[in-house]
Design a protein around this motif. Structure first.
Motif, mmCIF file in Angstrom:
data_model
loop_
_atom_site.group_PDB
_atom_site.id
_atom_site.type_symbol
_atom_site.label_atom_id
_atom_site.label_comp_id
_atom_site.label_asym_id
_atom_site.label_seq_id
_atom_site.Cartn_x
_atom_site.Cartn_y
_atom_site.Cartn_z
ATOM 1 N N PHE A 83 0.757 -1.017 -0.189
ATOM 2 C CA PHE A 83 0.452 0.061 -0.075
ATOM 3 C C PHE A 83 0.764 1.292 0.488
ATOM 4 N N TRP A 84 2.091 0.873 0.750
ATOM 5 C CA TRP A 84 2.872 2.429 0.400
ATOM 6 C C TRP A 84 3.911 2.541 -0.417
ATOM 7 N N THR A 85 3.186 1.752 -1.657
ATOM 8 C CA THR A 85 3.828 2.300 -3.083
ATOM 9 C C THR A 85 3.928 3.659 -3.509
ATOM 10 N N LYS A 86 5.046 3.966 -4.133
ATOM 11 C CA LYS A 86 4.904 5.687 -4.854
ATOM 12 C C LYS A 86 4.127 5.242 -6.137
ATOM 13 N N ARG A 87 5.208 4.789 -6.506
ATOM 14 C CA ARG A 87 4.615 4.557 -8.335
ATOM 15 C C ARG A 87 4.480 3.268 -8.645
ATOM 16 N N ASN A 88 3.622 2.609 -9.612
ATOM 17 C CA ASN A 88 3.640 1.369 -10.525
ATOM 18 C C ASN A 88 4.349 0.897 -10.822
ATOM 19 N N PRO A 89 5.204 -0.555 -9.920
ATOM 20 C CA PRO A 89 6.435 -1.432 -10.629
ATOM 21 C C PRO A 89 6.262 -1.301 -11.954
ATOM 22 N N ASP A 90 7.854 -2.101 -12.342
ATOM 23 C CA ASP A 90 7.611 -2.833 -13.535
ATOM 24 C C ASP A 90 7.788 -4.246 -12.918
ATOM 25 N N TYR A 91 7.701 -5.217 -14.366
ATOM 26 C CA TYR A 91 7.150 -6.426 -14.390
ATOM 27 C C TYR A 91 8.359 -6.828 -13.520
ATOM 28 N N GLY A 92 9.299 -6.491 -13.210
ATOM 29 C CA GLY A 92 10.303 -7.750 -12.512
ATOM 30 C C GLY A 92 10.511 -7.551 -11.192
ATOM 31 N N SER A 93 9.518 -6.040 -10.530
ATOM 32 C CA SER A 93 9.789 -5.961 -9.305
ATOM 33 C C SER A 93 8.619 -6.652 -9.143
ATOM 34 N N MET A 94 7.541 -6.713 -9.806
ATOM 35 C CA MET A 94 6.819 -7.486 -9.274
ATOM 36 C C MET A 94 6.179 -8.551 -8.624
ATOM 37 N N ILE A 95 7.301 -9.680 -9.997
ATOM 38 C CA ILE A 95 7.742 -10.691 -10.072
ATOM 39 C C ILE A 95 8.169 -11.511 -8.646
ATOM 40 N N LYS A 96 8.873 -10.608 -8.199
ATOM 41 C CA LYS A 96 9.212 -10.780 -6.399
ATOM 42 C C LYS A 96 7.658 -11.287 -5.781
ATOM 43 N N THR A 97 7.044 -10.748 -5.668
ATOM 44 C CA THR A 97 6.105 -10.799 -4.421
ATOM 45 C C THR A 97 4.882 -11.551 -4.737
ATOM 46 N N ILE A 98 4.927 -12.824 -5.882
ATOM 47 C CA ILE A 98 3.663 -12.843 -6.218
ATOM 48 C C ILE A 98 3.961 -14.575 -5.588
ATOM 49 N N ASN A 99 5.430 -14.835 -4.901
ATOM 50 C CA ASN A 99 5.347 -15.821 -3.503
ATOM 51 C C ASN A 99 5.844 -15.267 -2.483
ATOM 52 N N CYS A 100 5.302 -15.957 -1.185
ATOM 53 C CA CYS A 100 5.382 -15.294 0.297
ATOM 54 C C CYS A 100 6.456 -16.690 1.315
ATOM 55 N N ARG A 101 7.131 -16.468 1.480
ATOM 56 C CA ARG A 101 7.167 -17.626 2.325
ATOM 57 C C ARG A 101 6.788 -17.911 4.001
ATOM 58 N N ASP A 102 6.545 -19.367 4.238
ATOM 59 C CA ASP A 102 5.465 -18.899 5.680
ATOM 60 C C ASP A 102 6.427 -18.627 6.921
ATOM 61 N N ASP A 103 7.858 -18.631 6.547
ATOM 62 C CA ASP A 103 9.067 -18.676 8.117
ATOM 63 C C ASP A 103 9.193 -17.435 7.944
ATOM 64 N N SER A 104 8.338 -16.178 6.927
ATOM 65 C CA SER A 104 9.478 -14.971 6.715
ATOM 66 C C SER A 104 8.287 -13.899 7.397
ATOM 67 N N LEU A 105 7.350 -14.469 8.211
ATOM 68 C CA LEU A 105 6.091 -14.095 8.542
ATOM 69 C C LEU A 105 6.127 -14.444 10.180
ATOM 70 N N TYR A 106 7.277 -14.823 11.148
ATOM 71 C CA TYR A 106 7.685 -15.502 12.112
ATOM 72 C C TYR A 106 8.134 -14.108 13.067
ATOM 73 N N GLU A 107 9.227 -13.180 12.431
ATOM 74 C CA GLU A 107 9.000 -11.887 12.803
ATOM 75 C C GLU A 107 8.092 -11.097 12.969
ATOM 76 N N ASP A 108 7.453 -10.150 13.619
ATOM 77 C CA ASP A 108 6.462 -8.708 13.743
ATOM 78 C C ASP A 108 7.383 -8.160 12.365
ATOM 79 N N ARG A 109 7.885 -8.161 11.766
ATOM 80 C CA ARG A 109 8.710 -6.765 11.345
ATOM 81 C C ARG A 109 8.675 -7.265 9.448
ATOM 82 N N GLY A 110 9.136 -6.338 8.809
ATOM 83 C CA GLY A 110 9.063 -6.478 7.505
ATOM 84 C C GLY A 110 8.312 -5.816 6.756
ATOM 85 N N MET A 111 8.243 -6.408 5.715
ATOM 86 C CA MET A 111 6.677 -5.922 4.188
ATOM 87 C C MET A 111 5.772 -6.495 4.604
#
Length: 380
Positions: A72-100
């Motif tokens: 939600f805090w993105t300022k402009r439309n990202p290119d395809y190469g950037s967007m492709i990096k967030t099609i998946n989210c690892r379960d172990d990246s959700l343990y800590e209460d920080r991060g995107m």
């Protein structure tokens, strides 16, 4: 990882199936508003099932969103190469209460609806990659655990862009031969989905984290045609085993049709008969509105996802600490998912992908916020 899946059902069909599984749908988009394809790729608008709290109780709805989460805090439309990096989210990246993922995991959880997903089996040291399709053995739809978000690039703009990501976890025993990661599949119509979608749960808890685990039900997994490796190709034959008698492209069927035709036709007529028979099979359709690209545009999705921050679970939970293994990116492998050499040369030296967890795998703590690399794509 999950970089391609199938959803060739209209929203009205999905709604009907969900309601049959005791998953209510109070609102759904028109059938024309969502793409139906056997080869669903990042950037397409898929169906997301989520819940909102209203004055008359919890309301469940199907919503069209674009695959590839944009914070939600993105300022402009990202290119395809950037967007492709967030099609998946690892379960172990959700343990800590920080991060995107922090705000999404607390208030923006969803279910991504699919008929099944594709993964490429690497053979001959990665020189050959064979696509496999995985679906539920009982034929029901798959409900992937996901996160969603909504962004407005201009404060005074009325345009809201809804996007989503699919959460992945360790592969179960059945799929371990194929890949070490798989989408989190929640059991249809169960308390697990109700808990995951509960809009009143606004804090991350072990109840939610414990839902993110390998699927325990029965799956069916088999190799399919390599035509699925081209973005924009679309055919029901993509869901048929490559060695199945139902697959009209199977070489055994081709020669079988030749033998049958030879009994009644001469050689010249035989050629025409084979050509005619082949046209009765399931054909691969090419979307004229799509740029046909190989899977090197969708590979490396989870491999470039935000770096999970290693952490020890509190001893009171009864869980052991989880080590995070380093995964090589497709760029490091030098190949795309369809088996062709990558156009991007393999990186040398100490350069690594955004999820290269070398330090974490060795047990040393990560430095700084693990999401910093991925957030740099969206914060500019």
């Amino acid at each position: 990882m999950c970089g391609r899946y199938a959803l060739a059902l209209r929203p009205s069909e999905v709604r009907h199936q969900l309601e049959q599984l005791h998953m209510p749908v109070n609102e759904a988009p028109d059938d024309e508003g969502v793409r139906q394809t056997y080869n669903f790729a990042p950037g397409y608008h898929g169906l997301v099932y989520r819940a909102d709290e209203a004055h008359n109780g919890t309301q469940y709805k199907l919503q069209a969103m674009r695959w590839g989460l944009i914070p939600f805090w993105t300022k402009r439309n990202p290119d395809y190469g950037s967007m492709i990096k967030t099609i998946n989210c690892r379960d172990d990246s959700l343990y800590e209460d920080r991060g995107m993922w922090t705000s999404m995991k607390k208030r923006k959880r969803c279910i991504v609806v699919a008929q099944g997903f594709y993964e490429w089996l690497k053979k001959n040291n990665g020189k050959e990659k064979i696509p496999h399709f995985t679906k539920r053995k009982d034929g029901q739809m798959m409900c992937f655990a996901g996160l969603w978000d909504c962004v407005q690039y201009e404060a005074d703009s009325e345009e809201k862009i809804f996007t989503y990501t699919i959460i992945t976890t360790d592969s179960n025993k059945q799929l371990h031969f194929l890949h070490d990661r798989m989408p989190v599949i929640l059991e249809n119509g169960t308390e697990a989905i109700t808990t995951w979608l509960d809009p009143n749960r606004t804090e991350w808890s072990m109840d939610l984290q414990s839902l993110l685990k390998p699927f325990e039900g029965e799956l069916e997994c088999y190799p399919v045609t390599k035509d699925v490796g081209k973005v924009g190709n679309n055919s029901p034959s993509f869901l048929i085993p490559i060695n199945s008698a139902a697959n009209k492209n199977n070489i055994a069927n081709f020669f079988g049709n030749q033998r049958n035709a030879s009994k009644t036709k001469k050689d010249e007529a035989l050629l025409g008969g084979v050509e005619q028979d082949s046209q009765k099979g399931l054909k691969t359709e090419h979307d004229d509105n799509e740029t046909r690209e190989t899977t090197n545009r969708v590979e490396g999705s989870e491999d470039n996802a935000p770096l999970p921050v290693p952490a020890l679970l509190p001893s009171s939970t009864g869980h052991d600490s989880r080590g995070v293994k380093r995964e090589r990116s497709e760029e490091e492998d030098g190949n795309t998912a369809d088996g062709s050499p990558s156009k991007t040369p393999a990186k040398k030296g100490k350069t690594r992908s955004a999820v290269s967890n070398g330090s974490a795998a060795r047990g040393s703590p990560a430095k700084g916020d693990g999401s910093r690399k991925i957030t740099s794509f969206f914060g500019k």
